[in-house]
Design a protein around this motif. Structure first.
Motif, PDB file in Angstrom:
ATOM      1  N   ALA A   8      12.462  -0.282   0.019  1.00 16.94           N
ATOM      2  CA  ALA A   8      13.537   0.291  -0.792  1.00 16.94           C
ATOM      3  C   ALA A   8      12.955   0.968  -2.036  1.00 16.94           C
ATOM      4  CB  ALA A   8      14.526  -0.798  -1.184  1.00 16.94           C
ATOM      5  N   GLU A   9      11.983   0.323  -2.679  1.00 16.76           N
ATOM      6  CA  GLU A   9      11.335   0.901  -3.857  1.00 16.76           C
ATOM      7  C   GLU A   9      10.574   2.175  -3.490  1.00 16.76           C
ATOM      8  OE1 GLU A   9       9.078  -1.836  -6.327  1.00 16.76           O
ATOM      9  OE2 GLU A   9      10.167  -3.514  -5.441  1.00 16.76           O
ATOM     10  N   THR A  10       9.889   2.141  -2.350  1.00 16.11           N
ATOM     11  CA  THR A  10       9.106   3.294  -1.912  1.00 16.11           C
ATOM     12  C   THR A  10      10.012   4.479  -1.620  1.00 16.11           C
ATOM     13  OG1 THR A  10       7.431   1.833  -0.945  1.00 16.11           O
ATOM     14  CG2 THR A  10       7.445   4.117  -0.206  1.00 16.11           C
ATOM     15  N   VAL A  47       5.434   7.726   1.449  1.00 11.69           N
ATOM     16  CA  VAL A  47       5.894   7.206   2.731  1.00 11.69           C
ATOM     17  C   VAL A  47       7.357   6.802   2.650  1.00 11.69           C
ATOM     18  CG1 VAL A  47       5.417   5.564   4.574  1.00 11.69           C
ATOM     19  CG2 VAL A  47       3.566   6.282   3.044  1.00 11.69           C
ATOM     20  N   GLU A  48       8.207   7.520   3.365  1.00 13.37           N
ATOM     21  CA  GLU A  48       9.631   7.201   3.402  1.00 13.37           C
ATOM     22  C   GLU A  48       9.952   6.457   4.699  1.00 13.37           C
ATOM     23  OE1 GLU A  48      13.972   9.474   3.564  1.00 13.37           O
ATOM     24  OE2 GLU A  48      12.101  10.599   3.746  1.00 13.37           O
ATOM     25  N   VAL A  49      10.504   5.264   4.583  1.00 17.01           N
ATOM     26  CA  VAL A  49      10.887   4.479   5.760  1.00 17.01           C
ATOM     27  C   VAL A  49      12.288   4.909   6.191  1.00 17.01           C
ATOM     28  CG1 VAL A  49      11.252   2.178   6.711  1.00 17.01           C
ATOM     29  CG2 VAL A  49       9.473   2.552   4.993  1.00 17.01           C
ATOM     30  N   VAL A  50      12.385   5.473   7.398  1.00 14.90           N
ATOM     31  CA  VAL A  50      13.645   5.984   7.919  1.00 14.90           C
ATOM     32  C   VAL A  50      14.363   4.922   8.752  1.00 14.90           C
ATOM     33  CG1 VAL A  50      14.697   7.768   9.381  1.00 14.90           C
ATOM     34  CG2 VAL A  50      12.754   8.333   7.917  1.00 14.90           C
ATOM     35  N   TYR A  56       9.883  -9.384   1.680  1.00 14.65           N
ATOM     36  CA  TYR A  56       9.032  -8.596   0.780  1.00 14.65           C
ATOM     37  C   TYR A  56       8.962  -7.148   1.253  1.00 14.65           C
ATOM     38  CZ  TYR A  56       4.758  -7.008  -1.570  1.00 14.65           C
ATOM     39  OH  TYR A  56       3.840  -6.302  -2.311  1.00 14.65           O
ATOM     40  N   GLU A  57       8.805  -6.953   2.565  1.00  7.86           N
ATOM     41  CA  GLU A  57       8.714  -5.629   3.163  1.00  7.86           C
ATOM     42  C   GLU A  57       9.980  -4.817   2.880  1.00  7.86           C
ATOM     43  OE1 GLU A  57       7.230  -4.268   7.531  1.00  7.86           O
ATOM     44  OE2 GLU A  57       9.056  -5.466   7.507  1.00  7.86           O
ATOM     45  N   ARG A  58      11.147  -5.425   3.053  1.00 10.25           N
ATOM     46  CA  ARG A  58      12.411  -4.720   2.805  1.00 10.25           C
ATOM     47  C   ARG A  58      12.527  -4.271   1.352  1.00 10.25           C
ATOM     48  NH1 ARG A  58      14.306  -8.518   6.692  1.00 10.25           N
ATOM     49  NH2 ARG A  58      14.644 -10.097   5.068  1.00 10.25           N
ATOM     50  N   LYS A  59      12.127  -5.142   0.428  1.00  7.05           N
ATOM     51  CA  LYS A  59      12.209  -4.803  -0.994  1.00  7.05           C
ATOM     52  C   LYS A  59      11.266  -3.655  -1.336  1.00  7.05           C
ATOM     53  CE  LYS A  59      13.543  -9.470  -2.469  1.00  7.05           C
ATOM     54  NZ  LYS A  59      13.103 -10.705  -3.169  1.00  7.05           N
ATOM     55  N   HIS A  89       0.831  -1.200   0.000  1.00  8.91           N
ATOM     56  CA  HIS A  89       0.000   0.000   0.000  1.00  8.91           C
ATOM     57  C   HIS A  89       0.871   1.258   0.000  1.00  8.91           C
ATOM     58  CE1 HIS A  89      -3.487   2.546   1.148  1.00  8.91           C
ATOM     59  NE2 HIS A  89      -2.578   3.207   1.846  1.00  8.91           N
ATOM     60  N   SER A  90       1.928   1.264   0.820  1.00 13.02           N
ATOM     61  CA  SER A  90       2.810   2.425   0.895  1.00 13.02           C
ATOM     62  C   SER A  90       3.458   2.708  -0.448  1.00 13.02           C
ATOM     63  CB  SER A  90       3.880   2.209   1.969  1.00 13.02           C
ATOM     64  OG  SER A  90       3.300   2.118   3.251  1.00 13.02           O
ATOM     65  N   LEU A  91       3.882   1.650  -1.144  1.00 11.68           N
ATOM     66  CA  LEU A  91       4.489   1.822  -2.463  1.00 11.68           C
ATOM     67  C   LEU A  91       3.476   2.376  -3.456  1.00 11.68           C
ATOM     68  CD1 LEU A  91       6.864   1.458  -4.417  1.00 11.68           C
ATOM     69  CD2 LEU A  91       6.092  -0.897  -4.782  1.00 11.68           C
TER      70      LEU A  91
END
Length: 276
Positions: free
Chosen positions: A245-247, A40-43, A239-242, A29-31
């Protein structure tokens, strides 16, 4: 006074299944909700531990999407800023906090717990007597509640989706009383914006936005069931990590925007979720 609402969102899943489904849904969803300079940027995303809740996962995100805010919010905000989301996931309990450095009086605290029932626990999150007095309870229906047309996709409509892997769906009227398995996400949202003249309007806007996100996210988690069902926790974390990174790559694409955080954050802002 802080506006407090409790949302009870039922799903035709078990709590154990939802543990995987929510991680898959949030990452995807974030992507999908992110674009150049917004989203949404994951810090930070790392294990954490609590004396009471045990081991969990801590995540910090910067939510960029000022162009999606209503005009009256954009009028009081700079062009470039973001909302900070901090989440502590001790499944089946999570704690999420939203703040904004530009608006220090804005604070949203969300406590969530998941149970294998259809929303019948009256004080699932152990609210105090004072909190219970001001709390209102809402039961969003992922299949039949009014839904924002701009997010509608036929393939994500629970009234028409049928899972090939599990045989669940489509959802019909009264499904929360008859379908098995059934689980409920109990979510207490404390929204506070103590600014005279704007408090009620902003707090109502926050609650409406959270409700919309809950409907969208949970509809998607069910409609994507065949894609995540059968995944292990290790599978979904990979899957979440990939996807994170794309997001981040999409959000940081607007490299000419001023850096507000010192952590490589660019662009503008949006309230994503806690749809977990």
């Amino acid at each position: 006074m802080v506006l407090t609402k409790e949302y009870r969102v039922c799903m035709p899943l078990t709590v154990e299944e939802y543990k995987i489904g929510q991680l898959y849904m949030i990452a995807r969803h974030s992507l999908e909700q992110s674009e150049e300079g917004e989203g949404v940027e994951v810090v930070e995303n790392r294990p954490c531990e609590d004396a009471f809740h045990g081991k969990g996962q801590y995540t910090e995100k910067h939510i960029h999407l000022s162009s999606r805010l209503p005009y009256w919010v954009q009028a009081i905000c700079p062009r470039v800023f973001y909302v900070i989301e901090k989440s502590w996931n001790y499944y089946p309990y999570t704690l999420t906090e939203y703040t904004c450095s530009f608006i220090p009086k804005l604070h949203v605290l969300i406590k969530t717990k998941y149970e294998d029932n259809n929303g019948t626990t009256e004080n699932c999150l152990d609210l105090t007597e004072e909190e219970l007095k001001v709390r209102s309870v809402d039961h969003p229906d992922i299949a039949f509640d009014e839904f924002n047309a701009k997010h509608y996709k036929l393939e994500e409509d629970p009234k028409f989706f049928k899972s090939e892997k599990t045989g669940r769906g489509p959802l019909i009227e009264g499904w929360r009383e008859t379908d098995k398995p059934i689980m409920c996400s109990y979510k207490v949202v404390h929204a506070s914006f103590e600014v005279w003249g704007l408090q009620t309007k902003v707090e109502d806007f926050i609650q409406r936005g959270i409700r919309d996100i809950l409907l969208l996210g949970h509809r998607q988690a069910f409609a994507w069931l065949d894609e995540w069902h059968g995944m292990t926790l290790e599978d979904v974390r990979d899957y979440e990590r990939k996807k994170q990174a794309e997001t981040n790559e999409k959000v940081q694409a607007a490299g000419d925007a001023p850096n507000q955080s010192g952590s490589g954050s660019n662009g503008r802002n949006t309230p994503t979720q806690d749809v977990d």
